[in-house]
Scaffold this active site. Structure first.
Site, mmCIF file in Angstrom:
data_model
loop_
_atom_site.group_PDB
_atom_site.id
_atom_site.type_symbol
_atom_site.label_atom_id
_atom_site.label_comp_id
_atom_site.label_asym_id
_atom_site.label_seq_id
_atom_site.Cartn_x
_atom_site.Cartn_y
_atom_site.Cartn_z
ATOM 1 N N GLU A 89 9.232 -3.781 -9.053
ATOM 2 C CA GLU A 89 8.023 -3.187 -9.634
ATOM 3 C C GLU A 89 8.234 -2.572 -11.009
ATOM 4 O O GLU A 89 7.411 -2.747 -11.900
ATOM 5 C CB GLU A 89 7.460 -2.099 -8.707
ATOM 6 C CG GLU A 89 6.560 -2.607 -7.595
ATOM 7 C CD GLU A 89 7.321 -3.196 -6.439
ATOM 8 O OE1 GLU A 89 8.566 -3.157 -6.476
ATOM 9 O OE2 GLU A 89 6.676 -3.684 -5.500
ATOM 10 N N HIS A 158 3.405 3.853 3.685
ATOM 11 C CA HIS A 158 2.474 2.832 3.214
ATOM 12 C C HIS A 158 1.032 3.296 3.237
ATOM 13 O O HIS A 158 0.124 2.472 3.194
ATOM 14 C CB HIS A 158 2.607 1.564 4.073
ATOM 15 C CG HIS A 158 3.884 0.827 3.832
ATOM 16 N ND1 HIS A 158 5.090 1.281 4.276
ATOM 17 C CD2 HIS A 158 4.129 -0.329 3.160
ATOM 18 C CE1 HIS A 158 6.045 0.428 3.906
ATOM 19 N NE2 HIS A 158 5.486 -0.548 3.233
#
Lengths: 359, 382
Positions: A89, A158
Site C-alpha cells: 500500500e 478490518h
C-alpha cells in the site's frame, strides 16, 4: 409528510442538484441499481470520458475487484488503465500520488480503508498538503477509494471507520456516500475534482438496490462535494448522519412517525468540507439534534457537528443538548451478538430521539 | 578588458585571451564504475567541452556559495526551521542534470536546494523561499524542503516517501508515451525504507522509466552507514535491478553514469539504480555541527582531496581549457549573484495574510476556513 418506503428512499424527492428542473408529480422512469453497480458505472463512464483516468489497487483488474466494484473494467480497458498492484500500500499509494503530480488522474483503491494506515503518509503528506506547500504550483487530482467502517464478522482490524481521521485534515476532501445516487454522483464528482478526495464506501451497502431516475443516470450527473442532502423533512428533531447509518435514521424515523414524532434526516454526503449551513438550518427549524455515525465517539464526526452547532447561530435554537449516537468505544469483537451490540442500532436512535425530546 | 558577467548559470566568460587560445575540448579518464547485474558500464573516459566545463563550474560554484550564504543567514536567524545544506555534493546535482534534459523529471528528499537550482529555479527565488518571503519560489508557503519547478517535484520532508512518488511520475511518462524518465533520489539513511523496496518491485514489474539514485554521503543524520545498514552496497540493494556505484565527487563520472542509466531506461529496459558516493561538509542540518559523529580530520581530508569544484577546476586549468582569471571572474559573478539574491531575500516582504488560507484546493470556489476562534472569518482561494 409522506413517509417513504424502504425501497424508494432516493427516488421520489431526490433531484439531481445539477439540473434545476423541479419534479412535481411523477418522477422520470427509474432503474434499479445497487451501490456496487453505481460505483462501477461511474468509474466506467469516467474512464471513457478522460484518458488520463486510471484505476490501481489490489485485485482490481483480473479478479474484477475484491468486492467486484471494478468488475468488467479490466476486460474493457486493459492493463494500461486497470492495474493490479502487489500488496504494498505505501508503495502503490505513493506511485498513485506521483502519477497525479505528473498529470494523470488516478483512482487508488484500498481494499479496505484499514489498509490505508500503511499508506497514510502518502495520503496526507504527499497528497493533501502539496498544493498548499507549493503555493498552487502542484495540484494533486487523485481519488482514494474503498470500503470503510464496519462490515459483518470481520473483527477488529478490518472494521475501523476513518471518517474522523481523514476528515481532520485540510487539503483533503472526504466524502461518504450512502445510497446509489450518492455513490454515482459523488464518485464522478471526485474523479473530476482536481484535488485529493478520500472516498469512503461501505461494504454492506454494495449489494443494496435503489431506484435511480433518468436524470441521475445521465453521464454528466455529479453531486457537488460539500453539500448535504435532506433525505426526509421533519419538524421535531434533526438526525444528521453519513453512509449506512442514514438508512438506519430513516428506518428510525418511520417508526417514530407512528408515534407522531417527525424526524428530519440529513445525509451529510460529504465529511469535509462539512455542510454546516444545512445542519444549522435544520436545527434552527427543529430545535433538537442527534448525530448518528458508525465510528467511535471520541473526536469523531458527531463531536465536530456538535461543536460547530455550539459555535454558531443554531445553538440559540436548541431546546436540549445535542447528542451523539456512535459505535461503541471498543475494538470490534467477532461474535455476532457482540458485534451487533458494537454498532448503533435503530433502537439506539429511537431511544436517543425520545431522550432528547424528553418523551 | 575583462567583461564581467551577470545572468544565468549557462553564460560564457569573455576574457582578454581569445577563445582560440584555449583547448575546446578534452577527454579525461574517469574512475571505473562498480557494476551490479550489468555486463557493461559507462565509458572509462569522458569528453568535456570548454563550454560544458565553464557551465558545470559556474553551477557548482553557485550552489556552493548559495549554501554558504544560507548558512550565514541561518546563523543570523533570518532563515529558520529546517535547512539542510548541500555543499560538498554539488557534482551530483550538476552531473545528473548533465545526463538528462529539463523535459525529464526529478524528485529528491529534503537536501534539495541544489536540485531546485539545476532544475530551473533561480538563486533569488530559492533564497527568498528560505527567508519565507512572498518572492520565494513557493511564495513562502513551503520553505526549505518544499520547492518545486517544472518537472521537479520537490523537496520532500518525509524520508523515503519521494521514491514511490518518483515511480508514479515515471509511470505517467510511460502511460503518456513521451520517452521521458524520472530520476528519484534518496540518501543512505532512506535506503533502508520499506517503501523503497516496494517501489523497486513495482518499477521492475511494470518496467517503469525510473533511475533510482542513492546519494550516499556516508551519514544518515548522525548515523554512519556502518551503523544503519546491514549491507552498505547500496547499488546492489535493488537486487534484481541493475546497479552502478559511481564516484559522486567527480561531475564527469556522475554525468557519464547518468547518461548510461538514461539510455537504459529509454530503451525500455526498466529501472536502474545508481549509488553516488559523495560527502556533505555541513552537518545533517543547521542544528547539527556535524562533528559529534565524525572527525574534523575526515571532513578536512575530503575537502582537500576530493572537492568536486576543485577537481573540475584543476582539470580545466591543467588542460588549458580556461584561465585562472576567467574562473576568478566566474567566482566574482557568482558572489554578486548570491549577494543580490540575499539582498532580495532579506528585504522582500513576507507573504500577505490573505495567503494564509490560499492554495488549499485547486480550481475551487472560495470557501470559509475555520480560524483560531469561531468569530474570525477566513476565506480560502485557489
Amino acid at each position: 409528510m409522506a413517509s417513504l418506503g424502504c425501497f424508494l428512499r432516493s427516488g421520489k424527492n431526490a433531484v439531481s442538484v445539477v439540473l434545476r428542473r423541479e419534479f412535481s408529480k411523477t418522477p422520470p422512469a427509474a432503474v434499479q441499481v445497487n451501490v456496487r453497480d453505481a460505483l462501477n458505472q461511474a468509474m466506467d463512464e469516467e474512464l471513457e470520458r478522460d484518458e488520463r483516468v486510471f484505476l490501481l489497487g489490489e485485485e482490481v483488474a483480473q479478479y474484477d475487484g475484491a468486492y467486484k466494484v471494478s468488475r468488467g473494467l479490466w476486460k474493457k480497458y486493459g492493463d494500461k488503465r486497470i492495474i493490479d498492484t502487489p500488496i504494498t500500500e505505501m508503495g502503490f499509494a505513493g506511485i498513485a500520488v506521483g502519477a497525479a503530480f505528473a498529470g494523470l488522474r488516478p483512482i487508488c483503491e484500498f481494499m479496505t480503508w484499514n489498509f490505508s494506515m500503511q499508506a497514510i503518509d502518502q495520503v496526507i503528506n504527499s497528497a493533501a498538503k502539496t498544493y498548499y506547500m507549493s503555493a498552487g504550483a502542484q495540484p494533486v487530482p487523485i481519488v482514494f477509494r474503498g470500503p470503510n467502517g464496519s462490515s459483518a464478522g470481520v473483527a477488529a482490524q478490518h472494521s475501523q471507520c476513518f471518517a474522523a481521521w481523514y476528515g481532520h485534515c485540510p487539503g483533503l476532501k472526504v466524502v461518504s456516500p450512502w445510497n446509489s445516487e450518492d455513490a454515482r454522483g459523488l464518485l464522478k464528482a471526485a474523479i473530476r475534482d482536481d484535488n485529493p478526495v478520500v472516498f469512503l464506501e461501505n461494504e454492506l451497502m454494495y449489494g443494496v438496490p435503489f431506484d435511480l431516475s433518468e436524470d441521475v443516470m445521465q453521464k454528466d450527473f455529479v453531486i457537488p462535494i460539500g453539500k448535504a442532502k435532506v433525505e426526509r423533512r421533519g419538524t421535531h428533531i434533526t438526525l444528521v448522519s453519513h453512509s449506512r447509518c442514514v438508512g438506519f435514521c430513516l428506518d428510525a424515523a418511520s417508526v417514530l412517525a407512528k408515534e407522531g414524532v417527525e424526524c428530519e434526516v440529513v445525509n451529510l454526503r460529504t465529511i469535509r468540507p462539512l455542510d454546516v449551513d444545512t445542519i444549522e438550518a435544520s436545527v434552527m427549524k427543529t430545535g433538537h439534534l442527534v448525530t448518528v455515525e458508525g465510528g467511535w465517539p471520541q473526536y469523531g464526526v458527531g463531536a465536530e457537528i456538535c461543536a460547530r452547532v455550539m459555535e454558531g447561530p443554531a445553538f440559540n435554537y436548541l431546546d436540549a443538548p445535542a447528542v451523539r449516537v456512535t459505535g461503541v468505544d471498543i475494538p470490534m469483537p467477532y461474535a455476532k451478538i457482540l458485534e451487533d451490540h458494537s454498532v448503533p442500532q435503530i433502537k439506539d436512535i429511537i431511544f436517543s430521539v425520545k431522550k432528547v425530546l424528553n418523551m | 578588458r575583462v567583461l564581467e558577467l551577470t545572468g544565468c548559470a549557462a553564460s560564457m566568460v569573455a576574457s582578454s585571451r581569445s577563445y582560440a587560445d584555449f583547448t575546446p575540448e578534452a577527454t579525461f579518464d574517469i574512475k571505473k564504475v562498480d557494476l551490479h547485474r550489468l555486463e557493461e558500464g559507462p565509458p572509462l573516459t569522458a569528453t568535456l567541452t570548454r563550454e560544458e566545463g565553464l557551465k558545470y563550474y559556474r553551477t557548482m560554484q553557485t550552489i556552493r556559495r548559495m549554501e554558504l550564504k544560507a548558512d550565514q543567514l541561518y546563523k543570523q536567524k533570518i532563515i529558520r526551521g529546517f535547512c539542510h545544506l548541500y555543499d560538498g555534493q554539488e557534482a551530483c546535482a550538476v552531473g545528473i542534470e548533465g545526463g538528462i534534459t529539463l523535459s525529464d523529471h526529478l524528485i529528491t528528499a529534503y537536501r534539495a536546494h541544489g536540485y531546485t537550482l539545476t532544475r530551473g529555479g533561480t538563486v533569488r527565488e530559492i533564497m527568498a523561499e528560505l527567508t519565507g518571503r512572498r518572492g520565494g519560489i513557493a511564495k513562502g508557503k513551503g520553505g526549505s524542503m518544499h520547492m518545486y519547478t517544472k518537472n521537479f517535484y520537490g523537496g520532500n520532508g518525509i524520508v523515503g516517501a519521494q521514491v514511490p512518488l518518483g515511480a508514479g511520475v515515471a509511470l505517467a511518462c510511460k502511460y503518456l508515451g513521451n520517452d521521458q524518465l524520472c530520476v528519484s533520489l534518496y540518501g543512505d539513511g532512506a535506503a533502508n525504507q520499506g517503501q523503497i523496496f516496494e517501489t523497486y518491485n513495482m518499477s521492475s514489474l511494470w518496467k517503469l522509466p525510473i533511475i533510482f539514485i542513492c546519494e550516499n554521503n556516508q551519514y544518515g543524520m548522525g548515523t554512519s552507514v556502518e551503523r544503519s545498514s546491514a549491507s552498505t552496497e547500496y547499488y546492489k540493494r535493488g537486487d534484481y535491478i541493475p546497479g552502478l556505484r559511481v564516484d559522486g565527487m567527480d561531475v564527469l563520472c556522475v554525468r557519464e553514469a547518468t547518461k548510461f542509466a538514461a539510455d537504459h531506461c529509454r530503451s525500455g529496459k526498466g529501472p536502474i539504480l545508481m549509488e553516488l558516493q559523495t560527502y556533505r561538509y555541513h552537518g545533517h542540518s543547521m542544528s547539527d555541527p556535524g562533528v559529534s559523529y565524525r572527525t574534523r580530520e575526515e571532513i578536512q581530508e575530503v575537502r582537500s582531496k576530493s572537492d568536486p569544484i576543485s577537481m573540475l577546476k584543476d582539470r580545466m586549468l591543467s588542460n588549458n581549457m580556461a584561465s585562472i582569471e576567467e574562473l576568478k571572474e566566474i567566482d566574482i559573478a557568482v558572489r554578486k549573484e548570491i549577494e543580490d539574491a540575499a539582498q532580495f531575500a532579506t528585504t522582500d516582504p513576507e507573504p500577505p495574510l490573505d495567503d494564509l488560507c490560499s492554495h488549499i484546493f485547486a480550481n475551487d470556489q472560495p470557501f470559509e476556513v475555520r480560524a483560531a476562534t469561531p468569530w474570525t472569518k477566513l476565506t480560502s482561494t485557489s
